[in-house]
Design a protein around this motif. Structure first.
Motif, short mmCIF file in Angstrom:
data_model
loop_
_atom_site.label_atom_id
_atom_site.label_comp_id
_atom_site.label_asym_id
_atom_site.label_seq_id
_atom_site.Cartn_x
_atom_site.Cartn_y
_atom_site.Cartn_z
N ARG A 121 0.86 -1.18 0.00
CA ARG A 121 0.00 0.00 0.00
C ARG A 121 0.90 1.24 0.00
N GLU A 122 0.31 2.40 0.08
CA GLU A 122 1.10 3.63 0.10
C GLU A 122 2.02 3.65 1.32
N ASN A 123 3.33 3.73 1.07
CA ASN A 123 4.36 3.77 2.13
C ASN A 123 4.32 2.54 3.03
N TYR A 124 3.83 1.42 2.48
CA TYR A 124 3.70 0.19 3.28
C TYR A 124 4.00 -1.02 2.39
N PHE A 125 4.94 -1.86 2.82
CA PHE A 125 5.26 -3.08 2.09
C PHE A 125 5.58 -4.17 3.09
N PHE B 272 -4.08 -6.02 13.62
CA PHE B 272 -2.94 -5.11 13.66
C PHE B 272 -2.20 -5.26 14.99
N LYS B 273 -0.88 -5.19 14.91
CA LYS B 273 -0.09 -5.21 16.13
C LYS B 273 0.93 -4.09 16.05
N SER B 274 0.74 -3.09 16.93
CA SER B 274 1.61 -1.91 16.99
C SER B 274 1.75 -1.24 15.63
N MET B 275 0.60 -1.03 15.00
CA MET B 275 0.56 -0.36 13.70
C MET B 275 0.04 1.07 13.84
N PRO B 276 0.56 2.02 13.06
CA PRO B 276 0.02 3.39 13.11
C PRO B 276 -1.48 3.38 12.84
N LEU C 47 7.97 0.23 6.41
CA LEU C 47 6.94 1.21 6.75
C LEU C 47 7.54 2.61 6.64
N ASN C 48 6.99 3.41 5.74
CA ASN C 48 7.51 4.77 5.51
C ASN C 48 9.00 4.76 5.21
N GLY C 49 9.43 3.76 4.44
CA GLY C 49 10.83 3.68 4.04
C GLY C 49 11.76 3.08 5.06
N LYS C 50 11.24 2.64 6.21
CA LYS C 50 12.08 2.07 7.26
C LYS C 50 11.73 0.60 7.48
N LEU C 51 12.77 -0.22 7.65
CA LEU C 51 12.56 -1.63 7.94
C LEU C 51 12.17 -1.78 9.41
N ILE C 52 11.09 -2.53 9.65
CA ILE C 52 10.55 -2.71 11.00
C ILE C 52 10.70 -4.18 11.41
N GLU C 53 11.26 -4.39 12.59
CA GLU C 53 11.37 -5.75 13.12
C GLU C 53 10.01 -6.23 13.64
N LYS C 54 9.67 -7.48 13.36
CA LYS C 54 8.42 -8.04 13.82
C LYS C 54 8.66 -9.37 14.53
N GLU C 55 7.75 -9.67 15.46
CA GLU C 55 7.83 -10.95 16.14
C GLU C 55 7.43 -12.08 15.19
N LYS C 56 7.77 -13.29 15.56
CA LYS C 56 7.46 -14.46 14.72
C LYS C 56 5.94 -14.59 14.56
#
Length: 299
Positions: free
Chosen positions: A175-179, A232-236, A208-217
């Protein structure tokens, strides 16, 4: 020299200079040149135009000889059939298959290798089934869950990166600014800015917004949206209301609310009142629904 012999030598590109001048004096010289040029322009790969025209000429000459203008008309008709047939052929093999979903709509399709793709709301997928064996590529806009046939492989292209399939089950959301890519089974490779990241079952890649975000398994076996629920988990919060808009075909108007604050929770896709309560009560928000517009504000 007989006219038929001149034409045959012309087709074989074997005319002498004197014979070429004699050929140019033929009454139907212009028509023969136009016929040859037309068939050259529309020829299929590795198709011998001169040989085909020669065969047509031979067939006409071995049959009962009609008047000169009549056999030329027959040849021109055959050429027209070639032109139309090749035109249809080239159009068909170059035509992509495009499947898209509208707001509040989902669908499932099958790829040429029998892999299945579930499309979430407001998403689009494009591929060419006629060239699949040579070009195993899928273009995706939006979100899709892939259940890949064992032993199959192909690439999923998005505006942010490419997902290489090694035979697996995975979800791609662009999506926009989201991959985001989540592998649920097997192995996938995500190529971003020239670097490939291999994901095994339960692993994710989130940009997210050009930054790599670490996620739990990831512990689930498939994305929640397949069961008509968005999780959703800790999503804007802006990502939450954007997904809500796609699932219910509504628009949000936000008052005195920081949409970048993080949200953890879910909402259903089949009951808008329950869904609204799910995304407003945890943040102590009030809402007002007017036609297709929902106004959100903090209490």
């Amino acid at each position: 020299m007989k006219r038929e012999d001149l034409i045959q030598k012309w087709l074989d590109h074997n005319l002498t200079s004197d014979e070429l001048e004699a050929f140019k004096q033929l009454e139907d010289y212009d028509d023969l040149v136009k016929l040859s040029n037309g068939m050259q322009h529309f020829k299929a790969p590795e198709y011998n135009t001169s040989e085909a025209l020669s065969n047509v000429m031979q067939h006409i000459n071995t049959s009962k000889q009609p008047p000169q203008k009549k056999w030329l008309s027959i040849a021109m008709s055959i050429a027209a059939v070639f032109v139309i047939s090749f035109g249809i052929y080239f159009f068909t093999i170059n035509q992509d298959t495009l499947v898209n979903t509208q707001l509040a709509e989902k669908t499932t399709i099958e790829l040429p290798d029998a892999s299945s793709v579930a499309l979430n709301s407001l998403s689009e997928i494009t591929f060419n089934s006629h060239k699949w064996n040579k070009n195993r590529t899928v273009d995706l806009k939006g979100e899709a869950f892939f259940k890949v046939e064992k032993g199959s492989s192909f690439n999923v292209n998005t505006v942010y990166g490419t997902v290489t399939v090694y035979g697996t089950q995975f979800n791609v959301k662009q999506r926009e600014n989201y991959f985001e890519v989540i592998c649920y089974e097997g192995l996938v490779g995500v190529t971003y800015k020239g670097n490939e990241t291999k994901l095994h079952a339960g692993e994710s890649f989130l940009l997210l917004n050009g930054k790599l975000i670490e996620k739990e398994k990831e512990l689930k076996t498939q994305p929640s949206w397949l069961n008509n629920e968005s999780y959703f988990k800790s999503m804007p919060y802006k990502e939450v209301i954007a997904e809500f808009e796609r699932q219910y075909d509504v628009n949000f108007h936000v008052i005195n609310l920081d949409s970048s604050q993080l949200f953890t929770g879910s909402f259903t896709h089949n009951n808008i009142e329950n869904a609204l309560k799910s995304i407003t009560l945890p943040l102590h928000l009030t809402y007002k629904k007017t036609d297709n517009t929902i106004t959100l504000k903090r209490e």
